[in-house]
Scaffold this motif. Structure first.
Motif, PDB file in Angstrom:
ATOM      1  N   VAL A   7      -5.568  19.773  14.696  1.00 54.39           N
ATOM      2  CA  VAL A   7      -4.154  19.697  15.060  1.00 54.39           C
ATOM      3  C   VAL A   7      -3.985  19.915  16.570  1.00 54.39           C
ATOM      4  O   VAL A   7      -3.264  19.183  17.250  1.00 54.39           O
ATOM      5  N   THR A  24      -5.442  16.915  18.733  1.00 53.16           N
ATOM      6  CA  THR A  24      -4.727  15.635  18.634  1.00 53.16           C
ATOM      7  C   THR A  24      -3.265  15.727  19.068  1.00 53.16           C
ATOM      8  O   THR A  24      -2.533  14.753  18.976  1.00 53.16           O
ATOM      9  N   THR A  25      -2.833  16.919  19.517  1.00 49.06           N
ATOM     10  CA  THR A  25      -1.451  17.022  19.982  1.00 49.06           C
ATOM     11  C   THR A  25      -1.347  17.567  21.413  1.00 49.06           C
ATOM     12  O   THR A  25      -0.333  17.373  22.064  1.00 49.06           O
ATOM     13  N   LEU A  84      -1.641  12.756  16.662  1.00 57.56           N
ATOM     14  CA  LEU A  84      -0.721  13.334  15.687  1.00 57.56           C
ATOM     15  C   LEU A  84       0.601  13.772  16.295  1.00 57.56           C
ATOM     16  O   LEU A  84       1.475  14.243  15.594  1.00 57.56           O
TER      17      LEU A  84
END
Ligand SMILES: Nc1nc2c(c(=O)[nH]1)N[C@H]1C(S)=C(S)[C@@H](COP(=O)(O)O)O[C@H]1N2
Ligand SMILES: [Mo]
Length: 341
Positions: free
Chosen positions: A163, A166-167, A181
């Motif tokens: 998480v 990817t952010t 994401l």
């Protein structure tokens, strides 16, 4: 920082500081989603324990879990909805998120205090075990099927890591390509900058393009200038990010007039706070207050240019505020008045 508390002194430097705190805020919130789900999954069987309470102390401890669980679930749910710009709830997000945070911190302290005895006992046992041949994670697991304790820990940690990776590109300079994401890519939009509220949504498409546009500066010696006059004033540039409270940040090179030059010309004193007003008639972000450290900073501009081009209508044409170390929500677009408070 959208509603800065009076007791907090917030400097205009370093210019990236709000980007860092906001980035950490959103990244740690997102990483907490798998952690909280895992925690709830491991403890929920205790909900069905019978009898539900054995002592008064235990009853109080169980009741104190209600605000802890409610607070942490609602913080993460509303936070994720906010960065997706989705407001299905009927309350004002910012103020609720702020106060529920304090409530959750309080509930967490109560919970830790209630569990201190258990924690202490466990730490003591681990110490004793470490002296012996086994460590706790490698103790034989009950049953044999399914996820082991260590496997569970690794899976949850990996989920939090995925998480984050990817952010984080939403606000980490140079990582815009990795935001698989995240709800937003920090380079998508006119002039390679995202737009939070378009000119159409703000209802300013006509007023912002009005050839009769005037910028008014109201102070002891008020004056107004046309757009042509504004463009003819000495122009500075500043490389500054927009850091949206909704979790993205993007750098740009802004060009425009220093706010402090406009304030000086209107004889506004150096210790005055000013309000910057937009052509936008309604909406919570149509004005912002600029306190002296930001109003007088040489990098604070009433920008008419971005990345070498005149501002796009969606980025605040004909003029917008851009100041160092300030939340994006206070970087008012479509500015037409600056008023001394
Ligand atoms: N007048 C006005 N200015 C505004 C807003 C708005 O809704 N109205 N939104 C703010 C928010 S939340 C952000 S993050 C920035 C985004 O600027 P951009 O759309 O040029 O990227 O503009 C700010 N300025
Ligand atoms: Mo924003």
């Amino acid at each position: 920082m959208q509603h800065p508390p009076g007791w907090l002194y917030w400097s205009a430097r370093p210019v990236w500081f709000y980007r860092l705190t906001q980035g950490l805020h959103v990244a740690s919130g997102l990483a907490c989603v798998p952690l909280l789900l895992a925690k709830l999954w491991t403890v929920y069987p205790r909900l069905w324990e019978w009898p539900p309470v054995r002592t008064v102390a235990q009853a109080l401890e169980r009741i104190s879990i209600i605000p802890l669980v409610a607070g942490s679930v609602s913080q993460l749910a509303t936070g994720v909805a906010n960065i997706a710009q989705w407001y299905p709830f009927g309350f004002f997000f910012t103020v609720t998120h702020y106060w529920v945070a304090w409530m959750t911190i309080g509930a967490l302290l109560v919970h830790i205090a209630a569990k201190l005895a258990v924690v202490r006992a466990n730490v003591g046992r681990r110490r004793a075990e470490r002296a012996g041949p086994t460590d706790r994670l490698s103790l034989p697991e009950q049953g044999g099927d399914g996820l082991t304790r260590r496997g569970f820990g690794i899976a949850v940690g990996a989920a939090a890591g995925v998480v984050t990776v990817t952010t984080a590109g939403q606000f980490v300079p140079g990582l815009a390509g990795t935001v698989l994401l995240a709800p937003r890519r920090p380079t998508a939009g006119p002039q390679r900058l995202p737009v939070n509220r378009t000119a159409a949504a703000a209802g300013v498409t006509v007023t912002a393009r009005d050839p009769g546009y005037l910028l008014e500066v109201v102070g002891p010696r008020p004056f107004s200038v046309t757009l042509a006059e504004l463009h003819a004033l000495p122009r500075s540039t500043a490389r500054l990010p927009i850091t949206c409270v909704e979790g993205w940040a993007a750098d740009a090179t802004w060009g425009g007039v220093r706010l402090r030059d406009l304030l000086d010309r209107a004889a506004i004193p150096a210790d005055a706070t000013v309000r910057v007003q937009s052509l936008e008639a309604r909406g919570g972000y149509r004005a912002s207050e600029v306190d002296p450290p930001h109003a007088r900073d040489p990098l604070t501009l009433l920008a008419t240019m971005v990345n070498g081009e005149p501002l796009d209508l969606d980025h605040g044409y004909p003029a917008r505020l851009i100041a160092p170390n300030r939340p994006g929500v206070l970087q008012t677009k479509w500015v037409h008045r600056v008023v001394m408070l």
